[in-house]
Design a protein around this motif. Structure first.
Motif, PDB file in Angstrom:
ATOM      1  N   PRO A  98      81.427 109.113  14.802  1.00  0.00           N
ATOM      2  CA  PRO A  98      80.396 109.493  15.506  1.00  0.00           C
ATOM      3  C   PRO A  98      79.574 109.017  16.535  1.00  0.00           C
ATOM      4  CG  PRO A  98      79.649 108.700  13.052  1.00  0.00           C
ATOM      5  CD  PRO A  98      80.892 108.279  13.683  1.00  0.00           C
ATOM      6  N   GLU A  99      78.862 107.825  16.255  1.00  0.00           N
ATOM      7  CA  GLU A  99      78.286 107.190  17.595  1.00  0.00           C
ATOM      8  C   GLU A  99      78.989 107.592  18.651  1.00  0.00           C
ATOM      9  OE1 GLU A  99      81.545 104.084  16.400  1.00  0.00           O
ATOM     10  OE2 GLU A  99      80.223 105.643  15.631  1.00  0.00           O
ATOM     11  N   ARG A 100      80.059 107.261  19.435  1.00  0.00           N
ATOM     12  CA  ARG A 100      80.562 107.314  20.503  1.00  0.00           C
ATOM     13  C   ARG A 100      80.214 109.251  20.957  1.00  0.00           C
ATOM     14  NH1 ARG A 100      82.970 103.579  22.872  1.00  0.00           N
ATOM     15  NH2 ARG A 100      83.454 101.888  21.585  1.00  0.00           N
ATOM     16  N   LEU A 101      79.832 109.606  20.443  1.00  0.00           N
ATOM     17  CA  LEU A 101      80.164 111.308  20.329  1.00  0.00           C
ATOM     18  C   LEU A 101      78.519 111.976  20.557  1.00  0.00           C
ATOM     19  CD1 LEU A 101      82.408 112.166  17.638  1.00  0.00           C
ATOM     20  CD2 LEU A 101      83.340 111.344  20.206  1.00  0.00           C
ATOM     21  N   LEU A 102      78.465 112.993  21.891  1.00  0.00           N
ATOM     22  CA  LEU A 102      77.589 113.529  22.150  1.00  0.00           C
ATOM     23  C   LEU A 102      77.358 114.964  21.417  1.00  0.00           C
ATOM     24  CD1 LEU A 102      74.828 114.207  23.455  1.00  0.00           C
ATOM     25  CD2 LEU A 102      76.302 115.307  25.344  1.00  0.00           C
ATOM     26  N   GLN A 103      78.564 115.857  21.101  1.00  0.00           N
ATOM     27  CA  GLN A 103      78.836 116.958  20.643  1.00  0.00           C
ATOM     28  C   GLN A 103      80.180 117.096  19.907  1.00  0.00           C
ATOM     29  OE1 GLN A 103      77.426 120.550  22.622  1.00  0.00           O
ATOM     30  NE2 GLN A 103      77.716 119.163  24.709  1.00  0.00           N
ATOM     31  N   LEU A 104      80.614 118.037  19.136  1.00  0.00           N
ATOM     32  CA  LEU A 104      82.260 118.546  18.653  1.00  0.00           C
ATOM     33  C   LEU A 104      82.146 120.194  19.363  1.00  0.00           C
ATOM     34  CD1 LEU A 104      82.338 117.036  16.033  1.00  0.00           C
ATOM     35  CD2 LEU A 104      82.830 116.011  17.423  1.00  0.00           C
ATOM     36  N   VAL A 105      82.894 119.905  20.347  1.00  0.00           N
ATOM     37  CA  VAL A 105      83.353 121.702  20.085  1.00  0.00           C
ATOM     38  C   VAL A 105      84.588 122.190  19.837  1.00  0.00           C
ATOM     39  CG1 VAL A 105      83.430 123.320  21.938  1.00  0.00           C
ATOM     40  CG2 VAL A 105      81.884 121.524  22.569  1.00  0.00           C
ATOM     41  N   TYR A 106      84.725 123.186  19.054  1.00  0.00           N
ATOM     42  CA  TYR A 106      85.596 123.490  18.323  1.00  0.00           C
ATOM     43  C   TYR A 106      86.381 125.355  19.060  1.00  0.00           C
ATOM     44  CZ  TYR A 106      84.757 120.722  14.419  1.00  0.00           C
ATOM     45  OH  TYR A 106      84.701 119.034  14.140  1.00  0.00           O
ATOM     46  N   LEU A 107      86.929 124.803  19.628  1.00  0.00           N
ATOM     47  CA  LEU A 107      87.565 125.595  20.543  1.00  0.00           C
ATOM     48  C   LEU A 107      88.394 126.754  19.820  1.00  0.00           C
ATOM     49  CD1 LEU A 107      87.710 127.638  22.948  1.00  0.00           C
ATOM     50  CD2 LEU A 107      88.918 125.971  24.308  1.00  0.00           C
ATOM     51  N   ASP A 108      88.243 127.632  19.439  1.00  0.00           N
ATOM     52  CA  ASP A 108      89.133 128.667  18.467  1.00  0.00           C
ATOM     53  C   ASP A 108      90.384 127.835  17.801  1.00  0.00           C
ATOM     54  OD1 ASP A 108      89.492 131.509  18.301  1.00  0.00           O
ATOM     55  OD2 ASP A 108      91.098 131.793  19.049  1.00  0.00           O
ATOM     56  N   ALA A 109      89.464 127.001  16.429  1.00  0.00           N
ATOM     57  CA  ALA A 109      89.814 125.805  16.378  1.00  0.00           C
ATOM     58  C   ALA A 109      89.870 125.716  15.068  1.00  0.00           C
ATOM     59  CB  ALA A 109      89.435 124.286  16.773  1.00  0.00           C
ATOM     60  N   PHE A 110      91.230 125.095  13.836  1.00  0.00           N
ATOM     61  CA  PHE A 110      90.937 125.242  12.813  1.00  0.00           C
ATOM     62  C   PHE A 110      90.358 124.146  12.462  1.00  0.00           C
ATOM     63  CE2 PHE A 110      95.731 126.774  13.458  1.00  0.00           C
ATOM     64  CZ  PHE A 110      95.586 127.672  13.080  1.00  0.00           C
ATOM     65  N   ILE A 111      89.468 124.457  11.203  1.00  0.00           N
ATOM     66  CA  ILE A 111      88.723 123.831  10.640  1.00  0.00           C
ATOM     67  C   ILE A 111      89.874 123.251   9.125  1.00  0.00           C
ATOM     68  CG2 ILE A 111      86.334 122.825  10.266  1.00  0.00           C
ATOM     69  CD1 ILE A 111      85.100 124.519  12.110  1.00  0.00           C
ATOM     70  N   LEU A 112      89.313 122.331   8.694  1.00  0.00           N
ATOM     71  CA  LEU A 112      90.128 121.315   7.826  1.00  0.00           C
ATOM     72  C   LEU A 112      88.983 120.363   6.545  1.00  0.00           C
ATOM     73  CD1 LEU A 112      93.614 120.863   8.080  1.00  0.00           C
ATOM     74  CD2 LEU A 112      93.137 122.854   7.212  1.00  0.00           C
ATOM     75  N   PRO A 113      89.020 120.671   5.202  1.00  0.00           N
ATOM     76  CA  PRO A 113      87.943 119.772   4.758  1.00  0.00           C
ATOM     77  C   PRO A 113      88.789 118.983   4.279  1.00  0.00           C
ATOM     78  CG  PRO A 113      88.584 121.657   3.168  1.00  0.00           C
ATOM     79  CD  PRO A 113      88.841 121.885   4.809  1.00  0.00           C
ATOM     80  N   SER A 114      87.925 117.518   3.693  1.00  0.00           N
ATOM     81  CA  SER A 114      88.829 116.361   3.433  1.00  0.00           C
ATOM     82  C   SER A 114      90.094 116.842   2.414  1.00  0.00           C
ATOM     83  CB  SER A 114      88.029 115.838   3.069  1.00  0.00           C
ATOM     84  OG  SER A 114      88.604 113.518   2.473  1.00  0.00           O
ATOM     85  N   GLY A 115      91.508 116.268   2.569  1.00  0.00           N
ATOM     86  CA  GLY A 115      92.503 116.015   1.460  1.00  0.00           C
ATOM     87  C   GLY A 115      92.980 117.641   1.620  1.00  0.00           C
ATOM     88  N   VAL A 116      93.414 118.588   2.414  1.00  0.00           N
ATOM     89  CA  VAL A 116      93.709 119.408   2.863  1.00  0.00           C
ATOM     90  C   VAL A 116      94.480 119.665   3.935  1.00  0.00           C
ATOM     91  CG1 VAL A 116      94.004 122.142   3.028  1.00  0.00           C
ATOM     92  CG2 VAL A 116      91.876 120.800   1.642  1.00  0.00           C
ATOM     93  N   SER A 117      96.062 119.345   3.871  1.00  0.00           N
ATOM     94  CA  SER A 117      96.857 119.564   5.360  1.00  0.00           C
ATOM     95  C   SER A 117      96.585 121.064   5.278  1.00  0.00           C
ATOM     96  CB  SER A 117      97.928 119.493   4.361  1.00  0.00           C
ATOM     97  OG  SER A 117      98.620 119.993   3.873  1.00  0.00           O
ATOM     98  N   THR A 118      97.220 120.986   7.164  1.00  0.00           N
ATOM     99  CA  THR A 118      97.889 122.860   7.535  1.00  0.00           C
ATOM    100  C   THR A 118      98.271 123.691   6.439  1.00  0.00           C
ATOM    101  OG1 THR A 118      97.179 122.080   9.970  1.00  0.00           O
ATOM    102  CG2 THR A 118      98.273 123.893   8.893  1.00  0.00           C
ATOM    103  N   PHE A 119      99.573 122.681   6.231  1.00  0.00           N
ATOM    104  CA  PHE A 119     100.319 123.215   4.986  1.00  0.00           C
ATOM    105  C   PHE A 119      99.410 123.982   3.631  1.00  0.00           C
ATOM    106  CE2 PHE A 119     104.726 121.555   6.591  1.00  0.00           C
ATOM    107  CZ  PHE A 119     104.701 122.913   7.778  1.00  0.00           C
TER     108      PHE A 119
END
Length: 246
Positions: A98-119
């Motif tokens: 995170p120290e290298r980042l200013l911000q995150l932009v999710y463009l019509d994007a998937f968001i997954l929690p930890s321990g979860v795959s797309t499937f």
């Protein structure tokens, strides 16, 4: 607005499934014309790197692809943009550095929690069908969809994308995202919803972002592949976000 607000920013634009860095060409051109530094890396096994397609390419491989760009290019205060499946990738990168980042932009994007795959997020009958399709490929991979399903209808846009889409490494959908911090890792985040037409596959992620976070929310009147169908609108939106984040 102060003079400092007009200093150029650094963008790293992360493509989604089946795409490559090529898909950002129209947006990158516009952002660079505004003075920004723009990187459009291609993830392993896709685009011009499709010759590397193989069974060992996991979600962590893709996260490391982008993490390496940040390190080897020695980037800081980066606006990290993830489109569609690229949203999962930028979540993993933010967890690492995170120290290298200013911000995150999710463009019509998937968001997954930890321990979860797309499937894990899909019905069993759908994953069974996708696995069966992948098994028919020379390498275990998911065949590319038709551009219309990505919200592209103009002949020029369809031709640009259809000739460049490549199969998605199967294990990137089958491996779980591993996080040590909450999604976003405390960074400013924005979700951009592409509304016309709305892409049903990311509806769960959109609702989660809207109802469970304090993230900024933007809407663009274009389809899922906004970087192709509405590069001017998207570049303007991203440009505004970097100035507001300073």
């Amino acid at each position: 607005m102060s003079i400092d607000a007009f200093k150029p920013s650094t963008f790293v634009l992360v493509h989604g499934a089946w795409h490559g860095g090529w898909c950002w060409a129209r947006v990158a051109e516009r952002l660079r014309a505004r003075g920004h530094k723009v990187y459009t890396p291609t993830l392993t096994g896709l685009g011009e790197r499709h010759h590397l397609l193989g069974p060992d390419i996991t979600l962590q491989t893709l996260v490391q692809d982008i993490a390496n760009v940040l390190v080897w290019e020695d980037l800081s205060r980066v606006t990290l943009v993830g489109h569609s499946f690229g949203g999962v990738v930028i979540t993993g990168v933010a967890d690492l550095m995170p120290e290298r980042l200013l911000q995150l932009v999710y463009l019509d994007a998937f968001i997954l929690p930890s321990g979860v795959s797309t499937f894990d997020t899909l019905p069993t009958d759908v994953t069974d069908k996708l696995r069966a399709m992948a098994a028919l490929q020379p390498q275990p991979s998911l065949p590319a969809p038709k551009p219309k399903s990505l919200g592209l209808f103009e002949p020029e846009d369809v031709g640009f994308v259809e000739s460049r889409l490549t199969p998605q490494p199967l294990a990137t959908y089958d491996t779980a995202l591993q996080l040590h911090h909450p999604v976003g890792n405390g960074l400013p985040c924005t979700y951009i919803h592409c509304t016309t037409p709305s892409f049903a596959a990311v509806e769960g992620s959109r609702l989660w972002a809207k109802e469970n976070t304090g993230w900024d929310w933007k809407e663009l009147q274009t389809g899922h592949d906004a970087m192709v169908s509405a590069p001017g609108l998207l570049a303007e939106c991203l440009d505004e976000l970097v100035y507001s984040a300073r």
